[in-house]
Design a protein around this motif. Structure first.
Motif, short mmCIF file in Angstrom:
data_model
loop_
_atom_site.label_atom_id
_atom_site.label_comp_id
_atom_site.label_asym_id
_atom_site.label_seq_id
_atom_site.Cartn_x
_atom_site.Cartn_y
_atom_site.Cartn_z
N PRO A 106 0.82 -1.22 0.00
CA PRO A 106 0.00 0.00 0.00
C PRO A 106 0.86 1.27 0.00
CG PRO A 106 -0.94 -1.60 1.49
CD PRO A 106 0.39 -2.16 1.04
N ARG A 107 1.96 1.25 0.73
CA ARG A 107 2.85 2.41 0.77
C ARG A 107 3.46 2.67 -0.62
NH1 ARG A 107 8.69 3.08 3.56
NH2 ARG A 107 8.87 5.29 3.22
N GLU A 108 3.91 1.62 -1.28
CA GLU A 108 4.49 1.79 -2.62
C GLU A 108 3.45 2.34 -3.60
OE1 GLU A 108 7.89 -1.72 -2.65
OE2 GLU A 108 5.81 -2.26 -3.07
N LEU A 109 2.22 1.82 -3.52
CA LEU A 109 1.17 2.32 -4.40
C LEU A 109 0.88 3.80 -4.14
CD1 LEU A 109 -1.27 -0.73 -4.37
CD2 LEU A 109 0.17 0.05 -6.27
N ARG A 110 0.89 4.18 -2.86
CA ARG A 110 0.68 5.59 -2.50
C ARG A 110 1.80 6.46 -3.09
NH1 ARG A 110 0.02 4.72 2.41
NH2 ARG A 110 2.14 5.07 3.14
N GLU A 111 3.05 5.98 -2.97
CA GLU A 111 4.18 6.72 -3.52
C GLU A 111 4.09 6.83 -5.05
OE1 GLU A 111 7.65 4.73 -2.01
OE2 GLU A 111 7.35 5.49 0.02
N ILE A 112 3.63 5.77 -5.70
CA ILE A 112 3.46 5.80 -7.16
C ILE A 112 2.40 6.83 -7.54
CG2 ILE A 112 2.64 4.47 -9.16
CD1 ILE A 112 3.99 1.99 -7.79
#
Length: 126
Positions: A106-112
């Protein structure tokens, strides 16, 4: 910048994570992942110094090496090469393939999403 080999990249990762280190410390960090001899690690680091990938501090008996290239710069160059060679310059194809191979957190998706928003606002890196 000289593009590092897979073995050189493994050494750079250790130096980026741990900071300046002796050959013995780097060798110890690599031992579990890819067993090799101490002299192999030493020789690789000497070659890397001649290529400008690492810098050697010879002030003490045990030479201390540090990464000469910033992690971001190496990653950017290697991803750019991959983007051109494999995806014909399509960032969308690269991202879609990456997301199809491994589930993003979820964190990576938010950063993307945040990066996409910055690009749409004209504030993204080129």
């Amino acid at each position: 910048m000289t593009r590092p080999t897979a073995s050189e990249l493994a050494i750079l990762r250790v130096l980026w994570e741990r900071g300046p280190s002796t050959v013995r410390a780097v060798h110890g960090a690599l031992e579990g992942a890819k067993p090799s001899g101490y002299t192999t690690t030493l020789k690789l680091m000497q070659i890397m110094a001649s290529k400008g990938l690492v810098e050697r501090d010879e002030a003490s008996r045990a030479h201390v090496y540090r990464a000469a290239a910033r992690r971001e710069a190496v990653e950017r160059e290697m991803v750019g090469d991959l983007l051109d060679r494999l995806f014909a310059g399509s960032a969308a194809q690269l991202v879609m393939r990456a997301l199809s191979v491994r589930r993003a957190t979820p964190r990576e998706l938010r950063e993307i999403r945040e990066m996409i928003e910055r690009h749409e606002a004209g504030k993204g890196r080129k």
